[in-house]
Enzyme design. Sequence first.
Site, PDB file in Angstrom:
ATOM      1  N   ASP A  37      -2.841  13.309   9.880  1.00 52.37           N
ATOM      2  CA  ASP A  37      -2.206  12.868   8.603  1.00 52.37           C
ATOM      3  C   ASP A  37      -1.076  13.579   8.330  1.00 52.37           C
ATOM      4  O   ASP A  37      -1.084  14.971   8.838  1.00 52.37           O
ATOM      5  CB  ASP A  37      -3.236  13.119   7.263  1.00 52.37           C
ATOM      6  CG  ASP A  37      -3.143  12.113   6.080  1.00 52.37           C
ATOM      7  OD1 ASP A  37      -3.865  11.333   5.800  1.00 52.37           O
ATOM      8  OD2 ASP A  37      -1.965  12.290   5.513  1.00 52.37           O
ATOM      9  N   TYR A 158       5.987  -5.045   2.497  1.00 53.85           N
ATOM     10  CA  TYR A 158       4.634  -4.749   2.815  1.00 53.85           C
ATOM     11  C   TYR A 158       3.804  -5.980   3.248  1.00 53.85           C
ATOM     12  O   TYR A 158       3.151  -5.914   4.469  1.00 53.85           O
ATOM     13  CB  TYR A 158       4.149  -4.429   1.481  1.00 53.85           C
ATOM     14  CG  TYR A 158       2.630  -3.757   1.648  1.00 53.85           C
ATOM     15  CD1 TYR A 158       2.427  -2.534   2.151  1.00 53.85           C
ATOM     16  CD2 TYR A 158       1.427  -4.568   1.357  1.00 53.85           C
ATOM     17  CE1 TYR A 158       0.958  -2.089   2.206  1.00 53.85           C
ATOM     18  CE2 TYR A 158       0.300  -4.160   1.395  1.00 53.85           C
ATOM     19  CZ  TYR A 158      -0.010  -2.952   1.832  1.00 53.85           C
ATOM     20  OH  TYR A 158      -1.252  -2.480   2.008  1.00 53.85           O
TER      21      TYR A 158
END
Length: 266
Positions: A37, A158
């Site tokens: 991450d 998106y």
Amino acid sequence: MDRMKDKVVLVTGGASGIGLSAANLMAAEGAKVVIADFNVDGAIEAAKNIQLRGGDAVGIFVDAAKETSIQEAIEFTAQRYGKLTCLFNNVGLTNLKKDLDVVHVDLDEWDRLMNVNLKCVLLGCRFAIPHMIRAGGGSIINTASMAGFTGDAVRVAYGASKAGVVNLTKYIATQYGKHNIRCNAVAPGLILTPAAQDNMPLDVLNMFAKYNALPYHGEPDDIGHTVLFLASDESKFITGQTIQVEGGHYIANPTVPDFEQFVQSV
């Protein structure tokens, strides 16, 4: 407890939300898990919590906007555990302030979302597949979105990027199936991740609830359990598919809630 025994998994975007749920569930079923991450502190903390429960996990940094960082995460996983058999591509971005309609979308934001939401999936697979071939096969799971199947008033970049994930999933499944590599995707609807709960007003959540077939919103584990299934051998004859996990939000004529309200008023 052994659904993921002998599996080595890399989860990108695994420090919170859907990625964290999937990492926890797969580790609980015996997988060795690398949690990658941008929030490296969160990834390390998540891995420590898995270790405290008796699992095998490590947290590392990844910047999904950078090819070298993605490659380094793949290579780290394969070197640490000797192989890589599962990749959960779960990094994704959205921006309601810049990702608007077609006329007004910020073109730099368009490029950024295509790079992070779509290209990073391609790159993760590009670097992982050779390791999976050497391991005798593997399973790739990509996070798509219901935005990849429907139109909306905003978030054109998106939606387009997630539609790309859906089709890229089919291409990977087609091209590498004979190497015993499966590739599937999961398309969440509105999921009550910490980010959604922090950023979505109650009125918006109620708006979504109105159109769900089920009387509740989804939670990260609803996606995590789907990812676990796709990563395990229980789904060994499923590939090239995108499983929609969205509470029936998109299955009905969109006028149904309004029609029911009309009927009750007459």
